[in-house]
Motif scaffolding. Structure first.
Motif, PDB file in Angstrom:
ATOM      1  N   ASP A 174       0.950  -1.267  -0.044  1.00 48.38           N
ATOM      2  CA  ASP A 174      -0.066   0.133   0.179  1.00 48.38           C
ATOM      3  C   ASP A 174       0.899   1.270   0.024  1.00 48.38           C
TER       4      ASP A 174
ATOM      5  N   SER B 114       6.099  -0.611   7.167  1.00 50.98           N
ATOM      6  CA  SER B 114       4.957  -0.374   5.738  1.00 50.98           C
ATOM      7  C   SER B 114       4.932  -1.265   4.971  1.00 50.98           C
TER       8      SER B 114
ATOM      9  N   CYS C  90       6.973   1.012  -5.438  1.00 54.49           N
ATOM     10  CA  CYS C  90       6.128   1.341  -6.878  1.00 54.49           C
ATOM     11  C   CYS C  90       6.599   0.165  -7.825  1.00 54.49           C
TER      12      CYS C  90
ATOM     13  N   THR D  56       4.000   5.725   2.603  1.00 54.73           N
ATOM     14  CA  THR D  56       4.236   6.995   2.516  1.00 54.73           C
ATOM     15  C   THR D  56       4.035   7.727   3.804  1.00 54.73           C
ATOM     16  N   HIS D  57       2.807   7.427   4.249  1.00 54.71           N
ATOM     17  CA  HIS D  57       2.364   7.908   5.549  1.00 54.71           C
ATOM     18  C   HIS D  57       3.273   7.209   6.969  1.00 54.71           C
TER      19      HIS D  57
ATOM     20  N   LYS E 113       0.398   4.400  -0.441  1.00 56.10           N
ATOM     21  CA  LYS E 113      -0.210   5.657   0.540  1.00 56.10           C
ATOM     22  C   LYS E 113       0.252   5.209   2.111  1.00 56.10           C
ATOM     23  N   ARG E 114      -0.059   4.170   2.495  1.00 55.30           N
ATOM     24  CA  ARG E 114       0.007   3.673   3.902  1.00 55.30           C
ATOM     25  C   ARG E 114       1.710   3.963   4.124  1.00 55.30           C
TER      26      ARG E 114
ATOM     27  N   ILE F  65       9.959   4.953  -1.870  1.00 57.51           N
ATOM     28  CA  ILE F  65       8.902   4.550  -2.569  1.00 57.51           C
ATOM     29  C   ILE F  65       8.864   4.381  -3.810  1.00 57.51           C
TER      30      ILE F  65
END
Length: 552
Positions: A62, A122, A89, A67-68, A64-65, A85
């Motif tokens: 995930d 993550s 990806c 990155t957060h 988005k998760r 990241i």
């Protein structure tokens, strides 16, 4: 034996490994239980059945998760987060997590180990840290052969057994602290197969003596320096540099992470202690000069303990209402003593023969450096003092040779074929002599100080410079630009002269706010440096740089 056989079936071993295990199980059935060989074989089979040959954790990609998670755990380090990241990806699009080995290199306390933990969280992967500091035996990495008494697998196989899955995240901590080659082998050489994505799909441990697939294991290494890591090992890793934190970054980290953590660990409430930004900035600037934040956290813990003592004493004496939760700047002297470090301020008077350079220590800390030059009657000798290393001494000799060879163009004397050192000696000194200094970064600073000395024109104290010089007057790039520029801004410098080839470092690493507040001059040759450093002050005797035609 039935239980071992059942566990072998449940482990879902590859065909080759299953064949070896079946042969060992058949052999143990022919041995007497009281024999030594029986115990060795049984221990071996238990290790084989305990390994996660086919067990995998469900990695959740995930983005988005992730990155957060990285943003929540770490402030700054944008280039590191960007690379992580990118990897995630690519892995999501490709469908597998086969990746290059990342190596985080940076000074202590900047978050290399905790960054590995954040990546594991993550990715929803098991995290296992392997400390390589002091490992000097090759068998620690690849295991002992079963012919030895008390033989065991290596740290890699032990980590897989502990994690219980074959796709964990391994953090090889302090890879630069590995022991050197000895009569016990070379542990760094044992890592070559582990860190090569093209070879680690058939990693062979001496104890198991059968291939184990490590291609699904995500390996991250950390190091303080690349100097002690063998070249073949560095070649197998993608090196990502982590710089020391600036004061603004330390302030944010202290507010968001360190202070709440220490308040909770000391059993207090957020309402019972308050430290404003000015106090935290003072702690980072005057009490803890470090690249990371470990000492800053200890200093904050000292303040929190002092408030704990104050609260307990007032509560026991029935004067709890007199407790004051806020810590002010005036309280620091009584709680922590006098500041450990004085603020570097460029408030010296401008004098001929003095130039301000920018220094960078291996611990990730920048600072300003004053270079003083003076001359006296003599026979042309050069004296160097200030705990200088061999490289900076060579830079001083190069600087003097360049100035002597260009004395006529610089108009440092009269007549043709002049020798400015005929009747004088030159003494170059770098203050703070108790601190060893070395490196090529002071090349242009030394030239500027000598030209200022012989031309009798002072360099403004608010002008600082860094760069290496060649014998032909070319300005060559240097490292540590981010730390040097930030330390210069902190010291009150308003104008910085940098090598032209370091322009990309300023653009990528220096905050835009700081770039706007300072004048940054990029120099290709030493003539560009002298034009920027020895600025005309409008007086009749002001130094004027010669035109390029005369230089050529």
């Amino acid at each position: 034996m039935e239980r071992l056989n059942r566990r072998l079936i449940e482990a879902q071993l590859p065909e080759e490994a299953l064949k070896v295990a079946r042969r060992e199980l058949k052999r143990i059935n022919q041995l007497h239980p009281t024999s030594t060989e029986w115990a060795v074989s049984r221990n071996y089979l238990e290790w084989v059945t305990d390994l996660p040959w086919s067990n995998k954790s469900n990695s959740v990609l995930d983005i988005k998760r992730a990155t957060h998670q990285l943003s929540q755990d770490h402030f700054g380090l944008e280039h590191v987060k960007k690379r992580i990241i990118e990897y995630l990806c690519v892995a999501k699009l490709k469908g597998d997590l086969k990746a290059p080995i990342l190596c985080f290199v940076g000074p202590p306390g900047v978050g290399k180990t905790s960054l590995g933990k954040s990546i594991a969280i993550s990715l929803s992967r098991e995290f296992h840290r392997i400390s390589l500091g002091g490992v000097h035996d090759e068998a620690d990495m690849r295991g002992h052969r079963r012919t030895y008494v008390g033989a065991m697998p290596g740290l890699i196989i032990q980590g897989l057994r502990k994690c219980g899955v074959n796709n964990p995240l391994f953090l090889l901590d302090e890879i630069d602290k590995l022991g050197q080659t000895s009569n016990h082998g070379n542990p760094a050489a044992a890592l070559l197969e582990i860190l090569d994505p093209e070879q680690n799909n058939a990693f062979s441990d001496h104890y198991l003596n059968m291939p184990f697939d490590l291609s699904d294991v995500l390996v991250i290494a950390t190091a303080n320096s690349l100097d002690t890591i063998p070249e073949p090992l560095v070649d197998r890793m993608e090196v990502i540099q982590l710089h020391g934190y600036t004061f603004d970054e330390k302030l944010h980290i202290a507010k968001a992470h360190l202070l709440p953590k220490q308040i909770m660990e000391h059993g207090m409430d957020q309402s019972q202690i308050s430290i404003n930004d000015a106090v935290l900035f003072k702690l980072a600037e005057s009490y803890t000069r470090e690249s990371g934040v470990r000492q800053l956290e200890r200093t904050i813990a000292t303040l929190v303990r002092a408030k704990c003592v104050e609260l307990v004493h007032l509560t026991e004496s029935g004067r709890g209402q007199n407790y004051r939760s806020c810590i002010r700047l005036d309280d620091l002297d009584s709680l922590l003593g006098s500041p450990t470090f004085e603020k570097e301020v460029a408030e010296r008077d401008s004098q001929p023969g003095i130039a301000t350079g920018l220094a960078y220590s291996g611990s990730g800390q920048g600072g300003i450096l004053f270079i003083e030059a003076t001359k006296m009657p003599g026979t042309g000798k050069l004296q160097l003092t200030g705990s200088l290393g061999e490289v900076i001494k060579e830079s001083a000799n190069i600087a003097l040779s360049w100035v002597k060879s260009h004395a006529e163009i610089l108009k440092l004397g009269s007549g043709k074929n002049i020798n400015i050192m005929d009747r004088c000696d030159v003494h170059i000194h770098v203050p703070n002599g108790s601190v060893p200094k070395d490196g090529p970064s002071a090349g242009i600073t030394l030239v500027s100080a000598l030209v200022s000395l012989f031309s009798r024109h002072a360099i403004p104290t608010t002008t600082a410079m860094t760069g290496e010089i060649s014998l032909r007057g070319q300005v060559l790039p240097v490292g540590g630009i981010k730390e040097k520029v930030i330390s210069a801004h902190r010291a009150g410098i308003t104008k910085i002269i940098l090598p032209y080839r370091n322009k990309k470092d300023v653009t990528n690493d220096i905050p835009e706010k700081l770039q706007k507040e300072m004048e940054i001059v990029y120099a290709k040759t030493i003539w560009d440096v002298l034009r920027a450093a020895l600025v005309s002050d409008g007086t009749k005797n002001a130094w004027v740089a010669p035109p390029y035609e005369s230089v050529l």
